[in-house]
Design a protein around this motif. Structure first.
Motif, mmCIF file in Angstrom:
data_model
loop_
_atom_site.group_PDB
_atom_site.id
_atom_site.type_symbol
_atom_site.label_atom_id
_atom_site.label_comp_id
_atom_site.label_asym_id
_atom_site.label_seq_id
_atom_site.Cartn_x
_atom_site.Cartn_y
_atom_site.Cartn_z
ATOM 1 N N VAL A 111 41.792 38.586 46.744
ATOM 2 C CA VAL A 111 42.565 39.763 47.152
ATOM 3 C C VAL A 111 41.650 40.767 47.852
ATOM 4 O O VAL A 111 41.991 41.321 48.897
ATOM 5 C CB VAL A 111 43.246 40.420 45.937
ATOM 6 N N LEU A 112 40.469 40.989 47.277
ATOM 7 C CA LEU A 112 39.532 41.947 47.887
ATOM 8 C C LEU A 112 38.988 41.435 49.210
ATOM 9 O O LEU A 112 38.691 42.227 50.109
ATOM 10 C CB LEU A 112 38.384 42.235 46.917
ATOM 11 N N LEU A 113 38.841 40.114 49.326
ATOM 12 C CA LEU A 113 38.372 39.552 50.592
ATOM 13 C C LEU A 113 39.426 39.679 51.686
ATOM 14 O O LEU A 113 39.111 39.706 52.872
ATOM 15 C CB LEU A 113 38.000 38.079 50.413
ATOM 16 N N GLU A 114 40.682 39.748 51.284
ATOM 17 C CA GLU A 114 41.783 39.885 52.242
ATOM 18 C C GLU A 114 42.455 41.245 52.067
ATOM 19 O O GLU A 114 43.675 41.367 52.095
ATOM 20 C CB GLU A 114 42.795 38.758 52.023
ATOM 21 N N ASP A 115 41.637 42.272 51.908
ATOM 22 C CA ASP A 115 42.171 43.587 51.540
ATOM 23 C C ASP A 115 43.076 44.205 52.597
ATOM 24 O O ASP A 115 43.911 45.058 52.281
ATOM 25 C CB ASP A 115 41.042 44.562 51.193
ATOM 26 N N THR A 116 42.934 43.793 53.858
ATOM 27 C CA THR A 116 43.788 44.391 54.889
ATOM 28 C C THR A 116 45.244 43.963 54.754
ATOM 29 O O THR A 116 46.122 44.569 55.349
ATOM 30 C CB THR A 116 43.284 44.003 56.291
ATOM 31 N N ALA A 126 43.251 45.397 41.665
ATOM 32 C CA ALA A 126 42.363 44.232 41.668
ATOM 33 C C ALA A 126 40.937 44.625 41.303
ATOM 34 O O ALA A 126 40.264 43.930 40.518
ATOM 35 C CB ALA A 126 42.397 43.563 43.046
ATOM 36 N N ARG A 127 40.463 45.739 41.826
ATOM 37 C CA ARG A 127 39.105 46.191 41.507
ATOM 38 C C ARG A 127 38.981 46.554 40.034
ATOM 39 O O ARG A 127 38.003 46.187 39.372
ATOM 40 C CB ARG A 127 38.742 47.395 42.388
ATOM 41 N N LYS A 128 39.962 47.275 39.500
ATOM 42 C CA LYS A 128 39.930 47.672 38.088
ATOM 43 C C LYS A 128 39.932 46.442 37.180
ATOM 44 O O LYS A 128 39.200 46.377 36.182
ATOM 45 C CB LYS A 128 41.131 48.553 37.775
ATOM 46 N N SER A 133 37.114 42.677 33.588
ATOM 47 C CA SER A 133 36.849 41.296 33.158
ATOM 48 C C SER A 133 35.431 41.109 32.646
ATOM 49 O O SER A 133 35.137 40.144 31.940
ATOM 50 C CB SER A 133 37.112 40.328 34.312
ATOM 51 N N GLY A 134 34.530 42.021 33.022
ATOM 52 C CA GLY A 134 33.162 41.937 32.540
ATOM 53 C C GLY A 134 32.278 40.988 33.327
ATOM 54 O O GLY A 134 31.101 40.820 33.002
ATOM 55 N N GLU A 135 32.835 40.358 34.367
ATOM 56 C CA GLU A 135 32.018 39.465 35.175
ATOM 57 C C GLU A 135 31.059 40.262 36.062
ATOM 58 O O GLU A 135 31.298 41.429 36.375
ATOM 59 C CB GLU A 135 32.912 38.570 36.045
ATOM 60 N N ASP A 136 29.980 39.582 36.433
ATOM 61 C CA ASP A 136 29.005 40.218 37.331
ATOM 62 C C ASP A 136 29.553 40.151 38.755
ATOM 63 O O ASP A 136 29.476 39.113 39.417
ATOM 64 C CB ASP A 136 27.662 39.482 37.227
ATOM 65 N N ILE A 137 30.101 41.259 39.212
ATOM 66 C CA ILE A 137 30.787 41.285 40.510
ATOM 67 C C ILE A 137 30.096 42.296 41.415
ATOM 68 O O ILE A 137 29.892 43.453 41.037
ATOM 69 C CB ILE A 137 32.267 41.676 40.331
ATOM 70 N N ASP A 138 29.728 41.849 42.596
ATOM 71 C CA ASP A 138 29.111 42.728 43.587
ATOM 72 C C ASP A 138 30.189 43.161 44.576
ATOM 73 O O ASP A 138 30.515 42.438 45.521
ATOM 74 C CB ASP A 138 27.980 41.982 44.307
ATOM 75 N N LEU A 139 30.768 44.342 44.339
ATOM 76 C CA LEU A 139 31.832 44.834 45.210
ATOM 77 C C LEU A 139 31.328 45.078 46.628
ATOM 78 O O LEU A 139 32.075 44.923 47.596
ATOM 79 C CB LEU A 139 32.438 46.108 44.631
#
Length: 254
Positions: A111-116, A126-128, A133-139
């Protein structure tokens, strides 16, 4: 400036472009209020910002979408501001009730990759959820990958030479015999090849076609213009060729 005024009458003219479409007037009204609260000029669709007139084409009623226009230079600011607004007004109950709550982390990353293609609210949810989720995510990395996708999507394309050639032949023929409908069809197609453009989510304008295709389109426009001039001169003065019967048939052709 009054809240219900479409645009400040004393504002310096700017390059306005369509920013977003809406299916509901209420959604449009809410976004207009948020944008104006952050001093972004907004121009709305129609004089009454949402009143529509039913049209019928081929027997099917059409309801036009609502839309708003803002200065193209403010697209990036509006995107950032609307995302911040959505995140600030999200509650845990809203997040739990959202359909994204059942998505996996990989689906949320997509979803974030296709945010447009998603609303600011959807991106905020989606970000929240990803952070929850606690995963290591590099926004930041996800945002960079999303921008690379946008750049690739707005790369100028090579136009179809067959389409340009057929449109050119139609334009030359229509110009010589003074067939208005055929000429306008050809003109519209060739104009898009020569000048067609679209805007990315940050408001930057990109040509739809490569420089070579645009040059071919411009040359074709000159040729059909010359054909129209010759056709008009022939009809009014020279009478070198008699297209009267053909013109009569084309002008009344259904």
């Amino acid at each position: 400036m009054a809240k219900d005024t479409p645009i400040d009458a004393f504002a310096v003219p700017q390059d306005f472009a369509v920013y977003q479409h809406f299916n509901r007037r209420e959604d449009m009204t809410e976004m207009i209020s948020v944008l104006r609260d952050h001093r972004i000029a907004v121009r709305v669709s129609g004089e009454d910002a949402g009143e529509w007139t039913e049209s019928v084409i081929m027997g099917a009623p059409l309801k036009p979408e609502f839309w708003i226009e803002i200065p193209s230079a403010d697209f990036e600011k509006a995107n950032f501001m609307l995302l911040e607004y959505a995140e600030a007004h999200l509650t845990e109950e809203d997040i739990d009730a959202h359909p994204f709550s059942e998505y996996s982390p990989q689906e949320l990353k997509q979803v974030l990759l296709e945010d447009t293609g998603w609303s600011s609210l959807a991106i905020a949810v989606a970000r929240k959820l990803l952070l929850r989720s606690g995963e290591d995510i590099d926004l930041t990395q996800l945002r960079q990958e999303a921008r690379k996708r946008i750049q690739a999507a707005f790369e100028p394309q090579k136009g179809s030479l067959l389409s340009i050639g057929l449109s050119l032949l139609l334009g030359i023929f229509s110009g010589l015999v003074l067939w208005f409908i055929g000429y306008m069809i050809s003109l519209g197609v060739l104009l898009y090849y020569a000048l067609g453009s679209h805007r990315d989510p940050d408001g930057n304008k990109h040509y739809a076609y490569t420089k070579t295709t645009r040059n071919i389109g411009r040359t074709s426009l000159l040729l059909i213009f010359a054909a129209a001039v010759l056709g008009l001169l022939n009809f009014l003065y020279f009478h070198v060729a008699d297209f009267s019967r053909l013109q009569q048939w084309l002008w009344f052709w259904p």
